[in-house]
Design a protein around this motif. Structure first.
Motif, mmCIF file in Angstrom:
data_model
loop_
_atom_site.group_PDB
_atom_site.id
_atom_site.type_symbol
_atom_site.label_atom_id
_atom_site.label_comp_id
_atom_site.label_asym_id
_atom_site.label_seq_id
_atom_site.Cartn_x
_atom_site.Cartn_y
_atom_site.Cartn_z
ATOM 1 N N ASN A 160 22.562 52.567 -12.855
ATOM 2 C CA ASN A 160 23.567 53.517 -12.371
ATOM 3 C C ASN A 160 24.853 52.840 -11.934
ATOM 4 O O ASN A 160 25.929 53.412 -12.032
ATOM 5 N N SER A 161 24.737 51.629 -11.412
ATOM 6 C CA SER A 161 25.919 50.882 -10.985
ATOM 7 C C SER A 161 25.646 49.404 -11.190
ATOM 8 O O SER A 161 24.501 48.974 -11.285
ATOM 9 N N THR A 162 26.714 48.640 -11.266
ATOM 10 C CA THR A 162 26.557 47.214 -11.547
ATOM 11 C C THR A 162 27.609 46.426 -10.788
ATOM 12 O O THR A 162 28.651 46.961 -10.393
ATOM 13 N N LEU A 163 27.319 45.156 -10.587
ATOM 14 C CA LEU A 163 28.283 44.230 -10.014
ATOM 15 C C LEU A 163 28.899 43.412 -11.133
ATOM 16 O O LEU A 163 28.237 43.074 -12.103
ATOM 17 N N LYS A 164 30.175 43.073 -10.988
ATOM 18 C CA LYS A 164 30.883 42.316 -12.029
ATOM 19 C C LYS A 164 31.539 41.098 -11.381
ATOM 20 O O LYS A 164 32.194 41.211 -10.343
ATOM 21 N N TRP A 165 31.382 39.952 -12.014
ATOM 22 C CA TRP A 165 31.729 38.681 -11.379
ATOM 23 C C TRP A 165 32.402 37.783 -12.406
ATOM 24 O O TRP A 165 31.841 37.508 -13.467
ATOM 25 N N ARG A 166 33.610 37.320 -12.103
ATOM 26 C CA ARG A 166 34.298 36.363 -12.975
ATOM 27 C C ARG A 166 33.696 34.983 -12.763
ATOM 28 O O ARG A 166 33.512 34.542 -11.630
ATOM 29 N N LEU A 167 33.407 34.275 -13.852
ATOM 30 C CA LEU A 167 32.834 32.934 -13.772
ATOM 31 C C LEU A 167 33.955 31.896 -13.763
ATOM 32 O O LEU A 167 34.793 31.862 -14.664
ATOM 33 N N MET A 168 33.933 31.057 -12.731
ATOM 34 C CA MET A 168 34.936 30.021 -12.564
ATOM 35 C C MET A 168 34.288 28.652 -12.735
ATOM 36 O O MET A 168 33.086 28.486 -12.523
ATOM 37 N N ASP A 169 35.100 27.678 -13.090
ATOM 38 C CA ASP A 169 34.594 26.332 -13.309
ATOM 39 C C ASP A 169 35.660 25.342 -12.856
ATOM 40 O O ASP A 169 36.830 25.690 -12.678
ATOM 41 N N ARG A 170 35.254 24.114 -12.670
ATOM 42 C CA ARG A 170 36.188 23.055 -12.293
ATOM 43 C C ARG A 170 35.648 21.750 -12.843
ATOM 44 O O ARG A 170 34.450 21.501 -12.801
ATOM 45 N N GLN A 171 36.518 20.938 -13.365
ATOM 46 C CA GLN A 171 36.100 19.615 -13.813
ATOM 47 C C GLN A 171 35.632 18.808 -12.603
ATOM 48 O O GLN A 171 36.085 19.022 -11.474
ATOM 49 N N PRO A 172 34.716 17.862 -12.790
ATOM 50 C CA PRO A 172 34.229 17.079 -11.652
ATOM 51 C C PRO A 172 35.366 16.426 -10.876
ATOM 52 O O PRO A 172 36.302 15.881 -11.461
ATOM 53 N N LEU A 173 35.289 16.513 -9.565
ATOM 54 C CA LEU A 173 36.282 15.875 -8.710
ATOM 55 C C LEU A 173 36.070 14.362 -8.698
ATOM 56 O O LEU A 173 34.971 13.874 -8.944
ATOM 57 N N LYS A 174 37.131 13.635 -8.378
ATOM 58 C CA LYS A 174 37.021 12.185 -8.283
ATOM 59 C C LYS A 174 36.482 11.742 -6.926
ATOM 60 O O LYS A 174 35.971 10.628 -6.792
ATOM 61 N N LYS A 175 36.606 12.607 -5.933
ATOM 62 C CA LYS A 175 36.094 12.236 -4.612
ATOM 63 C C LYS A 175 35.719 13.493 -3.848
ATOM 64 O O LYS A 175 36.265 14.575 -4.073
#
Length: 497
Positions: free
Chosen positions: A321-336
């Protein structure tokens, strides 16, 4: 159940607010009453009973899975913990989550193994299917996870896992709600809240998620997460609806994680809460969604986006009847992950957000917490904090970076358009499935490298060994034996000169 008072600013040890559950809602949902860890933490001994001789006041920012796990582990290590959360009450939204063996071994060690057995589901296998026909193209048995990797694989409701972590952490922390951090002094160190209050501590742990404010302090600049081009719908279906349908009841009766792979889209579905609910996650091209676990989507739009999937999927989606919607985010590995002052560090999605396509986002945050707590249980004097934090980063950054890479790889594998690449993928998956079924029939395991590089990453035994047999505490203890005791001891000597 007691509720968190919404007016409270300082709340030590009250249980979280989990209002009534609906099928798919943007409101927090009710945790299963059996999902309890009250009183477990103080009765559980970690780190062979070792407590830090030099006690820190640790300020943890963020009350998600990673922040709560950090509060629990640091408290078990003997440190004082204050956890800051901007929300007025604590809760989780309605969705399932996977607890892989690398995490279930920690949760068992922390004393909630019996509770997991009551409220979670052990899947028997992962099955991957063609989107439009439902044809099975991949199969990997999971019923032997404990035998292979030392701990089970579970599917659980997010609210239940969050409540377990909250109740483990509660005896060891002071929780401050409605406490938004707006400024950090990394040298003091201290945090400033939106109210103007300044809180001083000895170490700040940024567990404040993909939009981390603490990350900007550590890096010295903004490093925003990037949209991946994907978003997901999430919904939970009461299992009795599937059991009433002859074509759907098998999905409940035989608890497998089932995936359907299609062009630019895929679906993952599995049982949670003792097979009383069926969790379904539908990845699709992002068409303007937001970075939120709680944004409501259109059920009609969801059905339209997956109208070319097989009839059983269309039937399942008719129950939503209803749903949640979520944008998928990403980030390259940090150096520190550590500020140069060595008084501010990052943990979880604040430093390694990842796609959910390897089911390791929360797992990596909980592992981070376990390693950090284990290392800081050895802190005897202030000068030793620097090498212990460097060890935390050194042990965790490479592992989380590789897990991020594997998650991105599954995005490509699952979303191939119909054509030669998709046919080659399916052929590779079928080859691994035939080897798996032959092993089940004949009891002869293939060589460790027999399925290496399979497009079904769960069939790759080398990857599974690295991912699922990992023990965060053992990694920290091994570092101490091999180099840590010498390095930290050296710091102790220098501090006395």
């Amino acid at each position: 159940m007691l509720y968190l008072p919404r007016f409270a600013l300082i709340v030590p040890c009250l249980p979280p607010l989990f209002p009534h559950h609906t099928m798919a809602t943007h409101e927090p949902v009710a945790a299963d009453r059996s999902a309890t860890a009250q009183g477990v933490g103080p009765r559980t001994t970690l780190y062979d009973g070792r407590k830090a001789a030099h006690r820190l006041h640790v300020l943890v920012v963020g009350c998600g899975m990673g922040g709560l796990a950090a509060a629990h582990c640091l408290g078990q290590a003997g440190h004082k913990v204050t956890l800051f959360e901007s929300a007025a009450a604590i809760g989780e939204v309605g969705a399932g989550i996977q607890v892989t063996p690398n995490v279930s071994r920690l949760l068992r060690r922390w004393g909630v193994g019996d509770t997991l057995e009551r409220v979670a589901v052990r899947p028997e296998a992962i099955v991957l299917r063609k989107y439009n026909t439902g044809e099975r193209v991949a199969y990997t048995r999971w019923s032997d996870m404990e035998e292979q990797y030392g701990s089970p694989y579970y599917h659980i409701h997010r609210a239940d896992l969050h409540k377990l972590l909250f109740e483990l952490a509660a005896p060891f922390m002071t929780l401050r709600l409605k406490s938004t951090v707006v400024e950090v002094d990394p040298d003091t160190p201290s945090i400033t809240l939106s109210s103007g209050e300044v809180v001083h501590g000895d170490l700040i742990v940024g567990a404040d998620g993909v939009k981390s404010m603490i990350q900007r302090v550590v890096l010295g600049h903004t490093n925003p997460a990037e949209p991946t081009g994907d978003a997901v719908y999430r919904a939970v279906i009461p299992s009795h609806l599937l059991l009433q349908d002859p074509e759907l009841k098998g999905f409940v009766q035989v608890p497998e994680m089932t995936g359907w792979m299609g062009p630019r889209r895929h679906i993952m579905a599995y049982n949670i809460r003792g097979k009383k609910e069926y969790n379904i996650v539908l990845a699709h091209p992002d068409d303007g969604s937001v970075e939120s676990w709680t944004a409501e989507g259109s059920a009609d739009k969801m059905r339209a986006d997956f109208a070319d999937f097989e009839p059983r999927i269309r039937k399942m989606l008719s129950f939503v009847n209803s749903t949640l919607k979520w944008r998928l985010m990403d980030r390259q590995p940090l150096k520190k992950w550590i500020h140069p002052s060595h008084k501010v560090i990052l943990l979880g999605d604040a430093c390694h957000p990842m796609l959910p396509y390897r089911a390791q986002g929360a797992a990596m945050a909980i592992e981070d917490a376990a390693v950090l707590g284990n290392l800081l249980s050895r802190l005897r004097e202030p000068a030793q904090l620097r090498p212990l934090l460097q060890a935390y980063e050194g042990l965790r950054l490479p592992r989380t970076a590789e897990t991020q890479r594997q998650s991105r790889l599954n995005q490509t594998i699952f979303h191939l358009p119909d054509g030669p690449e998709q046919e080659a993928r399916d052929a590779g998956m079928r080859q691994a499935m035939e080897a798996e079924l032959r092993m089940v029939r004949e009891g002869a395991a293939p060589g460790a490298d027999a399925l290496e590089g399979s497009p079904n990453q769960w069939a790759d035994r080398k990857k599974n060994e690295a991912q699922f047999a990992y023990d965060a505490d053992a990694a920290a203890e091994r570092w101490w034996r091999e180099s840590g005791e010498r390095a930290v001891g050296g710091e102790r000597v220098l501090s006395k000169l």
